[in-house]
Design a protein around this motif. Structure first.
Motif, PDB file in Angstrom:
ATOM      1  N   UNK A   1     -33.886 -41.772-116.760  1.00  0.00           N
ATOM      2  CA  UNK A   1     -34.227 -42.590-115.587  1.00  0.00           C
ATOM      3  C   UNK A   1     -34.250 -41.722-114.328  1.00  0.00           C
ATOM      4  N   UNK A   2     -33.256 -40.854-114.198  1.00  0.00           N
ATOM      5  CA  UNK A   2     -33.178 -39.948-113.052  1.00  0.00           C
ATOM      6  C   UNK A   2     -34.355 -38.968-113.050  1.00  0.00           C
ATOM      7  N   UNK A   3     -34.663 -38.418-114.209  1.00  0.00           N
ATOM      8  CA  UNK A   3     -35.784 -37.478-114.317  1.00  0.00           C
ATOM      9  C   UNK A   3     -37.091 -38.176-113.947  1.00  0.00           C
ATOM     10  N   UNK A   4     -37.240 -39.421-114.361  1.00  0.00           N
ATOM     11  CA  UNK A   4     -38.490 -40.149-114.081  1.00  0.00           C
ATOM     12  C   UNK A   4     -38.733 -40.319-112.591  1.00  0.00           C
ATOM     13  N   UNK A   5     -37.675 -40.329-111.794  1.00  0.00           N
ATOM     14  CA  UNK A   5     -37.855 -40.454-110.344  1.00  0.00           C
ATOM     15  C   UNK A   5     -38.181 -39.117-109.696  1.00  0.00           C
ATOM     16  N   UNK A   6     -37.855 -38.019-110.380  1.00  0.00           N
ATOM     17  CA  UNK A   6     -38.062 -36.694-109.801  1.00  0.00           C
ATOM     18  C   UNK A   6     -39.341 -36.018-110.264  1.00  0.00           C
ATOM     19  N   UNK A   7     -39.875 -36.449-111.386  1.00  0.00           N
ATOM     20  CA  UNK A   7     -41.079 -35.832-111.944  1.00  0.00           C
ATOM     21  C   UNK A   7     -42.273 -36.725-111.629  1.00  0.00           C
ATOM     22  N   UNK A   8     -43.338 -36.110-111.148  1.00  0.00           N
ATOM     23  CA  UNK A   8     -44.532 -36.848-110.731  1.00  0.00           C
ATOM     24  C   UNK A   8     -45.432 -37.185-111.919  1.00  0.00           C
ATOM     25  N   UNK A   9     -46.291 -38.133-111.713  1.00  0.00           N
ATOM     26  CA  UNK A   9     -47.390 -38.404-112.630  1.00  0.00           C
ATOM     27  C   UNK A   9     -47.000 -38.988-113.961  1.00  0.00           C
ATOM     28  N   UNK A  10     -47.845 -38.704-114.949  1.00  0.00           N
ATOM     29  CA  UNK A  10     -47.712 -39.295-116.277  1.00  0.00           C
ATOM     30  C   UNK A  10     -46.432 -38.874-116.987  1.00  0.00           C
ATOM     31  N   UNK A  11     -45.961 -37.679-116.735  1.00  0.00           N
ATOM     32  CA  UNK A  11     -44.739 -37.206-117.399  1.00  0.00           C
ATOM     33  C   UNK A  11     -43.538 -38.003-116.895  1.00  0.00           C
ATOM     34  N   UNK A  12     -43.503 -38.317-115.627  1.00  0.00           N
ATOM     35  CA  UNK A  12     -42.451 -39.189-115.106  1.00  0.00           C
ATOM     36  C   UNK A  12     -42.495 -40.556-115.767  1.00  0.00           C
ATOM     37  N   UNK A  13     -43.701 -41.043-116.022  1.00  0.00           N
ATOM     38  CA  UNK A  13     -43.862 -42.346-116.689  1.00  0.00           C
ATOM     39  C   UNK A  13     -43.353 -42.267-118.128  1.00  0.00           C
ATOM     40  N   UNK A  14     -43.579 -41.146-118.802  1.00  0.00           N
ATOM     41  CA  UNK A  14     -43.068 -40.975-120.169  1.00  0.00           C
ATOM     42  C   UNK A  14     -41.549 -41.112-120.167  1.00  0.00           C
TER      43      UNK A  14
ATOM     44  N   UNK B   1     -38.214 -42.108-127.502  1.00  0.00           N
ATOM     45  CA  UNK B   1     -38.945 -40.927-127.042  1.00  0.00           C
ATOM     46  C   UNK B   1     -40.310 -40.883-127.708  1.00  0.00           C
ATOM     47  N   UNK B   2     -40.328 -41.093-129.022  1.00  0.00           N
ATOM     48  CA  UNK B   2     -41.599 -41.082-129.765  1.00  0.00           C
ATOM     49  C   UNK B   2     -42.519 -42.195-129.267  1.00  0.00           C
ATOM     50  N   UNK B   3     -41.969 -43.377-129.064  1.00  0.00           N
ATOM     51  CA  UNK B   3     -42.753 -44.511-128.561  1.00  0.00           C
ATOM     52  C   UNK B   3     -43.353 -44.192-127.196  1.00  0.00           C
ATOM     53  N   UNK B   4     -42.531 -43.632-126.294  1.00  0.00           N
ATOM     54  CA  UNK B   4     -43.003 -43.328-124.935  1.00  0.00           C
ATOM     55  C   UNK B   4     -44.110 -42.285-124.954  1.00  0.00           C
ATOM     56  N   UNK B   5     -43.982 -41.275-125.804  1.00  0.00           N
ATOM     57  CA  UNK B   5     -45.017 -40.249-125.886  1.00  0.00           C
ATOM     58  C   UNK B   5     -46.336 -40.810-126.408  1.00  0.00           C
ATOM     59  N   UNK B   6     -46.244 -41.694-127.389  1.00  0.00           N
ATOM     60  CA  UNK B   6     -47.467 -42.225-128.000  1.00  0.00           C
ATOM     61  C   UNK B   6     -48.123 -43.312-127.151  1.00  0.00           C
TER      62      UNK B   6
END
Length: 169
Positions: free
Chosen positions: A60-73, A90-95
Motif C-alpha cells: 500500500x505504501x509503495x503504491x503511493x510512492x510509485x507512479x503509473x501502472x506499477x503503482x496500480x499493480x 500478486x499474480x492476480x494484480x500482475x495479470x
C-alpha cells in the motif's frame, strides 16, 4: 472542394502519425515500467528489512510512492491480499492490471509471488534480488527495442499516411 480534399489528406496524415506515435510509445512505456518495478522492488526490500511491516501495508505504501501502472499493480495486490494469499494476490494484480510489460516480463516478476509470505525474511530478500537481476536484463532489452523500434514506428506512421494521400490524390 480543394479545401475539403486538403483537410481530408491532412487528417489521414495526422491519424497515421498518431498511430505511429502510439505504437512507439509502447516501447518507451515498457522501459519506464520496468525501471519503476525495479525501484518498487528495492523499496519493498528495504521496507521488509528495516520496518518489519506486513506485506499488504508495505505494498500500500509503495503504491503511493510509485507512479503509473506499477503503482496500480501494488495497490491492486495489497487490496487483494485481504481476500487471498500474498502470492495469489500478486499474480492476480500482475495479470489484471494494464501495463506495457511483455509476457516474459510478467513471468519474471511473477516469480516473486511464489515466495511472498511463504519464506523467512532472508528468503524473500533473496527472491527480490533475483528478480531485480532479471529485471536488469529486461531493462537492457527494452532499451534496445525502444531504440530500434520507436523511431521506426514514428517514421512509418508518417510514411504510410503520405503514401495513402499520394494514392488518393
Amino acid at each position: 472542394m480543394l479545401l475539403v480534399k486538403i483537410f481530408i489528406f491532412a487528417m489521414i496524415i495526422g491519424s497515421s502519425s498518431v498511430i505511429g506515435l502510439m505504437l512507439a510509445k509502447k516501447y518507451s512505456n515498457r522501459e519506464l515500467e520496468l525501471r519503476e518495478m525495479k525501484n518498487a522492488l528495492n523499496m519493498f526490500e528495504n521496507k521488509i528489512k528495516f520496518t518489519y511491516e506486513d506485506i499488504p501495508t508495505v505494498f500500500e505504501d509503495i503504491s503511493t510512492k510509485v507512479q503509473g501502472n506499477i503503482g496500480v499493480v501494488f495497490k491492486n495486490a495489497s487490496t487483494k491480499m485481504k481476500d487471498m494469499s500474498a502470492g495469489n494476490a500478486w499474480e492476480y494484480a500482475l495479470k489484471n492490471t494494464y501495463t506495457s510489460l511483455t509476457k516474459e516480463d510478467i513471468d519474471i516478476i511473477n516469480g516473486l509471488g511464489r515466495m511472498l509470505g511463504k519464506t523467512d525474511l532472508n528468503g524473500q530478500i533473496s527472491e527480490i534480488k533475483l528478480v531485480n537481476d532479471f529485471l536488469d536484463t529486461q531493462i537492457d532489452e527494452a532499451k534496445l527495442e525502444k531504440d530500434k523500434n520507436a523511431k521506426m514506428y514514428k517514421t512509418l506512421g508518417i510514411v504510410v499516411g503520405m503514401t495513402i494521400v499520394i494514392i488518393l490524390a
